[in-house]
Design a protein around this motif. Sequence first.
Motif, PDB file in Angstrom:
ATOM      1  N   LEU A  35     -16.908 -15.651  -9.748  1.00 26.24           N
ATOM      2  CA  LEU A  35     -18.014 -15.991  -8.855  1.00 26.24           C
ATOM      3  C   LEU A  35     -17.563 -16.974  -7.785  1.00 26.24           C
ATOM      4  CD1 LEU A  35     -21.007 -16.161  -7.989  1.00 26.24           C
ATOM      5  CD2 LEU A  35     -21.314 -17.903  -9.776  1.00 26.24           C
ATOM      6  N   ILE A  36     -16.879 -18.027  -8.200  1.00 21.97           N
ATOM      7  CA  ILE A  36     -16.420 -19.044  -7.245  1.00 21.97           C
ATOM      8  C   ILE A  36     -15.496 -18.424  -6.205  1.00 21.97           C
ATOM      9  CG2 ILE A  36     -15.054 -21.154  -7.006  1.00 21.97           C
ATOM     10  CD1 ILE A  36     -16.067 -21.901  -9.863  1.00 21.97           C
ATOM     11  N   ASN A  37     -14.541 -17.621  -6.655  1.00 20.58           N
ATOM     12  CA  ASN A  37     -13.585 -17.000  -5.730  1.00 20.58           C
ATOM     13  C   ASN A  37     -14.262 -16.014  -4.783  1.00 20.58           C
ATOM     14  OD1 ASN A  37     -11.241 -18.329  -6.624  1.00 20.58           O
ATOM     15  ND2 ASN A  37     -11.014 -16.922  -8.341  1.00 20.58           N
ATOM     16  N   SER A  38     -15.282 -15.318  -5.258  1.00 23.84           N
ATOM     17  CA  SER A  38     -15.961 -14.328  -4.417  1.00 23.84           C
ATOM     18  C   SER A  38     -16.635 -14.971  -3.213  1.00 23.84           C
ATOM     19  CB  SER A  38     -16.999 -13.558  -5.243  1.00 23.84           C
ATOM     20  OG  SER A  38     -18.117 -14.378  -5.568  1.00 23.84           O
ATOM     21  N   VAL A  39     -16.979 -16.243  -3.340  1.00 19.72           N
ATOM     22  CA  VAL A  39     -17.619 -16.960  -2.237  1.00 19.72           C
ATOM     23  C   VAL A  39     -16.599 -17.742  -1.418  1.00 19.72           C
ATOM     24  CG1 VAL A  39     -19.267 -18.797  -1.660  1.00 19.72           C
ATOM     25  CG2 VAL A  39     -19.824 -17.144  -3.449  1.00 19.72           C
ATOM     26  N   MET A  40     -15.703 -18.454  -2.091  1.00 16.63           N
ATOM     27  CA  MET A  40     -14.799 -19.380  -1.411  1.00 16.63           C
ATOM     28  C   MET A  40     -13.567 -18.708  -0.821  1.00 16.63           C
ATOM     29  SD  MET A  40     -16.436 -22.213  -1.724  1.00 16.63           S
ATOM     30  CE  MET A  40     -15.317 -23.580  -1.427  1.00 16.63           C
ATOM     31  N   ALA A  41     -13.105 -17.607  -1.417  1.00 18.67           N
ATOM     32  CA  ALA A  41     -11.942 -16.882  -0.883  1.00 18.67           C
ATOM     33  C   ALA A  41     -11.878 -15.515  -1.564  1.00 18.67           C
ATOM     34  CB  ALA A  41     -10.649 -17.649  -1.099  1.00 18.67           C
ATOM     35  N   PRO A  42     -12.664 -14.554  -1.110  1.00 27.15           N
ATOM     36  CA  PRO A  42     -12.696 -13.239  -1.755  1.00 27.15           C
ATOM     37  C   PRO A  42     -11.307 -12.619  -1.868  1.00 27.15           C
ATOM     38  CG  PRO A  42     -14.471 -13.436  -0.159  1.00 27.15           C
ATOM     39  CD  PRO A  42     -13.614 -14.656   0.015  1.00 27.15           C
ATOM     40  N   SER A 103      -9.351 -18.621   2.741  1.00 23.23           N
ATOM     41  CA  SER A 103     -10.812 -18.609   2.797  1.00 23.23           C
ATOM     42  C   SER A 103     -11.299 -18.064   4.134  1.00 23.23           C
ATOM     43  CB  SER A 103     -11.362 -20.018   2.584  1.00 23.23           C
ATOM     44  OG  SER A 103     -11.011 -20.524   1.313  1.00 23.23           O
ATOM     45  N   PRO A 104     -12.542 -17.581   4.191  1.00 25.85           N
ATOM     46  CA  PRO A 104     -13.115 -17.172   5.482  1.00 25.85           C
ATOM     47  C   PRO A 104     -13.108 -18.325   6.478  1.00 25.85           C
ATOM     48  CG  PRO A 104     -14.483 -16.414   3.651  1.00 25.85           C
ATOM     49  CD  PRO A 104     -13.447 -17.327   3.060  1.00 25.85           C
ATOM     50  N   GLU A 105     -13.068 -17.981   7.754  1.00 24.27           N
ATOM     51  CA  GLU A 105     -12.952 -18.999   8.798  1.00 24.27           C
ATOM     52  C   GLU A 105     -14.109 -19.982   8.789  1.00 24.27           C
ATOM     53  OE1 GLU A 105     -10.353 -19.533  10.868  1.00 24.27           O
ATOM     54  OE2 GLU A 105      -9.378 -18.023   9.625  1.00 24.27           O
ATOM     55  N   ASN A 106     -15.312 -19.530   8.396  1.00 26.20           N
ATOM     56  CA  ASN A 106     -16.456 -20.438   8.429  1.00 26.20           C
ATOM     57  C   ASN A 106     -16.480 -21.404   7.256  1.00 26.20           C
ATOM     58  OD1 ASN A 106     -17.014 -18.467   6.558  1.00 26.20           O
ATOM     59  ND2 ASN A 106     -19.086 -18.054   7.260  1.00 26.20           N
ATOM     60  N   LEU A 107     -15.435 -21.407   6.421  1.00 24.07           N
ATOM     61  CA  LEU A 107     -15.294 -22.401   5.362  1.00 24.07           C
ATOM     62  C   LEU A 107     -14.205 -23.414   5.690  1.00 24.07           C
ATOM     63  CD1 LEU A 107     -15.674 -20.280   2.102  1.00 24.07           C
ATOM     64  CD2 LEU A 107     -17.408 -21.466   3.429  1.00 24.07           C
ATOM     65  N   LYS A 108     -13.631 -23.295   6.874  1.00 19.71           N
ATOM     66  CA  LYS A 108     -12.590 -24.224   7.315  1.00 19.71           C
ATOM     67  C   LYS A 108     -13.132 -25.084   8.443  1.00 19.71           C
ATOM     68  CE  LYS A 108      -9.167 -20.526   6.616  1.00 19.71           C
ATOM     69  NZ  LYS A 108      -8.162 -19.686   7.312  1.00 19.71           N
ATOM     70  N   GLN A 264     -22.313 -25.558   5.901  1.00 21.65           N
ATOM     71  CA  GLN A 264     -23.088 -25.080   7.036  1.00 21.65           C
ATOM     72  C   GLN A 264     -22.466 -25.559   8.332  1.00 21.65           C
ATOM     73  OE1 GLN A 264     -27.145 -26.566   7.220  1.00 21.65           O
ATOM     74  NE2 GLN A 264     -27.837 -24.669   8.149  1.00 21.65           N
ATOM     75  N   GLU A 265     -22.054 -24.617   9.182  1.00 26.94           N
ATOM     76  CA  GLU A 265     -21.501 -24.957  10.486  1.00 26.94           C
ATOM     77  C   GLU A 265     -22.618 -25.058  11.512  1.00 26.94           C
ATOM     78  OE1 GLU A 265     -18.687 -21.966  11.448  1.00 26.94           O
ATOM     79  OE2 GLU A 265     -17.107 -22.806  10.198  1.00 26.94           O
ATOM     80  N   VAL A 266     -22.525 -26.065  12.381  1.00 27.50           N
ATOM     81  CA  VAL A 266     -23.510 -26.272  13.435  1.00 27.50           C
ATOM     82  C   VAL A 266     -22.757 -26.507  14.729  1.00 27.50           C
ATOM     83  CG1 VAL A 266     -25.483 -27.635  14.221  1.00 27.50           C
ATOM     84  CG2 VAL A 266     -25.059 -27.346  11.768  1.00 27.50           C
ATOM     85  N   SER A 267     -23.202 -25.885  15.813  1.00 27.18           N
ATOM     86  CA  SER A 267     -22.545 -26.096  17.102  1.00 27.18           C
ATOM     87  C   SER A 267     -22.643 -27.549  17.512  1.00 27.18           C
ATOM     88  CB  SER A 267     -23.192 -25.216  18.172  1.00 27.18           C
ATOM     89  OG  SER A 267     -22.752 -25.600  19.445  1.00 27.18           O
ATOM     90  N   THR A 268     -21.589 -28.084  18.108  1.00 27.76           N
ATOM     91  CA  THR A 268     -21.605 -29.468  18.586  1.00 27.76           C
ATOM     92  C   THR A 268     -22.225 -29.588  19.971  1.00 27.76           C
ATOM     93  OG1 THR A 268     -19.386 -29.222  19.495  1.00 27.76           O
ATOM     94  CG2 THR A 268     -19.563 -30.078  17.270  1.00 27.76           C
ATOM     95  N   ILE A 315     -14.369 -21.392  18.973  1.00 31.84           N
ATOM     96  CA  ILE A 315     -13.028 -20.898  18.666  1.00 31.84           C
ATOM     97  C   ILE A 315     -11.955 -21.886  19.105  1.00 31.84           C
ATOM     98  CG2 ILE A 315     -11.378 -19.023  19.060  1.00 31.84           C
ATOM     99  CD1 ILE A 315     -13.819 -18.269  17.361  1.00 31.84           C
ATOM    100  N   ASP A 316     -12.160 -22.520  20.248  1.00 34.44           N
ATOM    101  CA  ASP A 316     -11.127 -23.417  20.767  1.00 34.44           C
ATOM    102  C   ASP A 316     -11.768 -24.381  21.760  1.00 34.44           C
ATOM    103  OD1 ASP A 316      -8.668 -24.542  21.166  1.00 34.44           O
ATOM    104  OD2 ASP A 316      -7.775 -22.837  22.204  1.00 34.44           O
TER     105      ASP A 316
END
Length: 355
Positions: A35-42, A103-108, A264-268, A315-316
């Motif tokens: 379960l943990i891996n499926s969310v944090m790094a499938p 991990s997916p990019e939105n977890l970094k 949760q990512e939020v635009s700056t 992205i940059d």
Amino acid sequence: MKQLLFLIIFLFIFINSLKSQVTLTANGPGDTYELINSVMAPGYNVVEVPDCNHVSFGRHVDEIFDATLNKNVFRFFIHTANDNDRCINFDRQRNEIKSYDKSPENLKGIEGEKVIYKWKMKIDANFQASPNFTHLHQLKSVGGSFDATPMYTLTARKGNPDQLELRQTSTNNQQTKKKIDLSLIKGIWVEFTEQIEYGINSYYSLEIRRVDNQNVVFEYENTAIDNWQSGAEFVRPKWGIYRSLINVQDLRDEEVLFADFSIQEVSTLSLDDLKVNNQIIKTYPNPARKTIQIKGDIKDHFNHIYIYNVLGKLIDKKQKNFKDTLDVSNLKTGSYFFIFKNDDKIISKNTVIIQ
């Protein structure tokens, strides 16, 4: 001009209303690592446990039903005997979950990005901390000169009385920013809300609130703190229990409970930044490959360029260190919004990149 104004307003509303949120919630006994891996790094493994030297115990993270929260929660085990740091280090013990390069990019966490981390935790009423370190949460850089030292650490430490410490560094020399009596969070569920804007001279806050009566037991906020370590590729969160064995006589077997992880990512950039002048800047070609040419009488008046993809993800971010040519060779094929910004001036350009 009306079309440009509509585009910019739509872009900023869209970016600010879009929040990329990932949650990890226990769903009952069995298949906890999966379960943990499926969310944090499938397809990969983010669970760092001492199973290798303590096979007889079984898995060191499982799930149980908690009557107080009335839901399933994660339970992290650590034992003074047999457990170590993944059969790599034997002067410490580690039982943690994390995000990492797979991990997916939105977890970094990346520079220029604002992230809100939330989770719940319960340590036992008789929890014993090491006088050296007993880490419960970290924000740790990947890459750069200082990636061996976590940028932020929440650690319990034996003392008179025992303390919960928030420690921080932008280099390799952590300093304690705030500490409280550990007894304030012993034996009860508490909820953490950590907000950070990754970058130099940026924002950070941490609030710890009791779940039962919603009383705040810990508050720290800094609006001008360095939240980036030189050369870092990204920052990853870690949760669990990671403690020193140097003074093992001060420790005991522990069970630490966690629930409801959220990233949760939020635009700056916000609508407060939206002040548009009737000025023109041109970028070409479109589609572009490798480089973009910039033309216009006011091009020299912009010192930051924010690059967003069509999903609103930053992205940059580039400093103004060019004259007429912007290098975009690092971007993948796709459509991007280029936000030219300086003080009260913002202009948006939509450009397709072909690599």
